[in-house]
Design an enzyme around this catalytic site. Structure first.
Site, PDB file in Angstrom:
ATOM      1  N   CYS A 115      -0.300 -12.134   1.651  1.00 50.89           N
ATOM      2  CA  CYS A 115       0.434 -11.039   2.303  1.00 50.89           C
ATOM      3  C   CYS A 115       1.416 -11.690   3.281  1.00 50.89           C
ATOM      4  O   CYS A 115       1.059 -12.666   3.969  1.00 50.89           O
ATOM      5  CB  CYS A 115      -0.537 -10.130   3.043  1.00 50.89           C
ATOM      6  SG  CYS A 115       0.274  -8.897   4.074  1.00 50.89           S
ATOM      7  N   CYS A 129       7.323  -9.641  -0.977  1.00 53.89           N
ATOM      8  CA  CYS A 129       6.146  -8.794  -0.745  1.00 53.89           C
ATOM      9  C   CYS A 129       5.089  -9.044  -1.838  1.00 53.89           C
ATOM     10  O   CYS A 129       5.358  -8.857  -3.028  1.00 53.89           O
ATOM     11  CB  CYS A 129       6.604  -7.342  -0.787  1.00 53.89           C
ATOM     12  SG  CYS A 129       5.312  -6.146  -0.501  1.00 53.89           S
ATOM     13  N   GLU A 148       0.966  -6.582  13.642  1.00 52.76           N
ATOM     14  CA  GLU A 148       2.165  -5.928  14.187  1.00 52.76           C
ATOM     15  C   GLU A 148       1.955  -5.485  15.636  1.00 52.76           C
ATOM     16  O   GLU A 148       2.882  -5.460  16.430  1.00 52.76           O
ATOM     17  CB  GLU A 148       2.573  -4.738  13.302  1.00 52.76           C
ATOM     18  CG  GLU A 148       3.114  -5.225  11.968  1.00 52.76           C
ATOM     19  CD  GLU A 148       3.896  -4.190  11.195  1.00 52.76           C
ATOM     20  OE1 GLU A 148       3.872  -3.001  11.573  1.00 52.76           O
ATOM     21  OE2 GLU A 148       4.511  -4.583  10.191  1.00 52.76           O
ATOM     22  N   HIS A 163       2.553 -10.961   6.145  1.00 57.18           N
ATOM     23  CA  HIS A 163       2.193 -11.007   7.568  1.00 57.18           C
ATOM     24  C   HIS A 163       1.215 -12.126   7.914  1.00 57.18           C
ATOM     25  O   HIS A 163       1.185 -12.589   9.047  1.00 57.18           O
ATOM     26  CB  HIS A 163       1.524  -9.693   7.996  1.00 57.18           C
ATOM     27  CG  HIS A 163       2.488  -8.575   8.228  1.00 57.18           C
ATOM     28  ND1 HIS A 163       3.151  -7.963   7.203  1.00 57.18           N
ATOM     29  CD2 HIS A 163       2.889  -7.966   9.364  1.00 57.18           C
ATOM     30  CE1 HIS A 163       3.915  -7.009   7.705  1.00 57.18           C
ATOM     31  NE2 HIS A 163       3.779  -6.994   9.008  1.00 57.18           N
ATOM     32  N   ASP A 205      11.123  -7.082   0.919  1.00 59.08           N
ATOM     33  CA  ASP A 205       9.750  -6.871   1.403  1.00 59.08           C
ATOM     34  C   ASP A 205       9.597  -5.395   1.756  1.00 59.08           C
ATOM     35  O   ASP A 205      10.571  -4.713   2.077  1.00 59.08           O
ATOM     36  CB  ASP A 205       9.452  -7.741   2.626  1.00 59.08           C
ATOM     37  CG  ASP A 205       7.991  -7.617   3.068  1.00 59.08           C
ATOM     38  OD1 ASP A 205       7.106  -7.606   2.187  1.00 59.08           O
ATOM     39  OD2 ASP A 205       7.731  -7.487   4.268  1.00 59.08           O
ATOM     40  N   SER A 206       8.353  -4.930   1.715  1.00 61.99           N
ATOM     41  CA  SER A 206       8.092  -3.545   2.108  1.00 61.99           C
ATOM     42  C   SER A 206       8.524  -3.316   3.562  1.00 61.99           C
ATOM     43  O   SER A 206       8.920  -2.222   3.932  1.00 61.99           O
ATOM     44  CB  SER A 206       6.600  -3.241   1.958  1.00 61.99           C
ATOM     45  OG  SER A 206       5.848  -4.174   2.718  1.00 61.99           O
TER      46      SER A 206
HETATM   47  N1  DGL Z   1       4.479  -7.031   2.821  1.00 64.90           N
HETATM   48  C1  DGL Z   1       3.218  -6.616   2.273  1.00 64.90           C
HETATM   49  C2  DGL Z   1       2.616  -7.715   1.403  1.00 64.90           C
HETATM   50  O1  DGL Z   1       3.031  -8.859   1.421  1.00 64.90           O
HETATM   51  C3  DGL Z   1       2.256  -6.208   3.355  1.00 64.90           C
HETATM   52  C4  DGL Z   1       2.646  -4.974   4.127  1.00 64.90           C
HETATM   53  C5  DGL Z   1       2.465  -3.682   3.355  1.00 64.90           C
HETATM   54  O2  DGL Z   1       1.319  -3.253   3.129  1.00 64.90           O
HETATM   55  O3  DGL Z   1       3.483  -3.109   3.003  1.00 64.90           O
HETATM   56  O4  DGL Z   1       1.691  -7.440   0.666  1.00 64.90           O
END
Ligand code: DGL
Length: 270
Positions: free
Chosen positions: A188, A70, A156, A190, A7-8
């Site tokens: 996403c 991600c 967050e 989150h 994940d990012s």
């Molecule tokens: N983890 C990213 C996603 O699922 C969201 C966070 C980011 O913008 O890096 O798209």
């Protein structure tokens, strides 16, 4: 060998939780590129470059396959990684994304319905969800996508239950209510953390899809269809967490999202 999860940042822990729940005996190695997150407003080339580095690192650490938890990386980098990078660099490994399991679930259960998708700007602009949904014979005009760039920082910061947080969420979801969507994809990592709140705003008739849960069920099926990969995987129920940054903030987010402390190993990607 291990199952890699990329994940990012730290939001992908919501996906990792589902993977551990569905496949508890397997070893998992999670990598969050926290030093360079968020990816959601970056260009496609940059997202590809960063994701390629992360995937290469996970393969070098002994992952037989990597799940791109991600949505942004799955939308902007998965196809190119599978077509260009994998065959020339790691031909015996696999990369799976997070979008297809959600699209398959929609095809199975909500094919005739109005579909809503929320995600980062990059995910929405890529039209990757739209492509996967269309590929399965569903009409593009039935899909409404809304980019929600403020939601990741809001979650967050833990602002989702504050009056401004609720206002922002309602503003993003309003067009989807107007379109009377029947199903909403939380596109996403989150957003799984605010699933209940989203469901409450959308109302009882709207099904809310958590992509992590769909991806975990799909991985289980994938492994049962690919014994040549499954038999290489170690099964000690071990979970390791790698991150390109280990600030205090990252550590406290890990604690919050994972529910307990998980040691973080710092790495560098290039
Ligand atoms: N983890 C990213 C996603 O699922 C969201 C966070 C980011 O913008 O890096 O798209």
């Amino acid at each position: 060998m291990t199952i890699g999860v990329f994940d990012s940042g730290i939001g992908g822990l919501t996906v990792l939780k589902h993977l551990v729940r569905v496949l508890p005996e397997y070893d998992m190695l999670y990598l969050g590129d926290n030093a360079r997150a968020p990816y959601g407003d970056r260009s496609a080339d940059r997202i590809y470059e960063f994701t390629q580095q992360a995937v290469a690192h996970l393969f070098e650490e002994g992952c037989a396959l990597v799940i791109l938890a991600c949505n942004t990386a799955s939308s902007e980098a998965l196809r190119r990684l599978q077509q260009e990078f994998l065959p020339s660099h790691f031909p015996d490994r696999r990369i799976l994304g997070i979008l297809i399991p959600a699209a398959e679930l929609i095809e199975k259960k909500y094919a005739q319905k109005n579909i809503g998708i929320i995600g980062t700007r990059a995910t929405v602009q890529s039209n990757a969800y739209l492509r996967e949904i269309e590929k399965r014979g569903m009409a593009q005009k039935k899909v409404t996508q809304i980019p929600c760039p403020l939601l990741v920082p809001l979650i967050e910061e833990g602002w989702q239950d504050t009056p401004p947080g609720r206002q922002i969420l309602k503003k993003y979801l309003y067009p989807l209510k107007q379109k009377q969507v029947d199903v909403l994809v939380l596109g996403c990592t989150h957003y799984a953390l605010i699933k209940d709140r989203v469901a409450r705003i959308m109302g009882k008739k709207v099904a809310v899809i958590d992509t992590g849960s769909a991806a975990a069920a799909s991985l289980k099926k994938y492994l049962s269809c690919h014994p040549e990969i499954e038999k290489t995987l170690s099964k000690n129920s071990a979970v390791r967490l790698l991150s390109t940054d280990t600030s205090e903030r990252i550590c406290s987010l890990v604690q919050r999202y994972w529910g307990s402390a998980l040691p973080i190993e710092q790495i560098t990607l290039e």
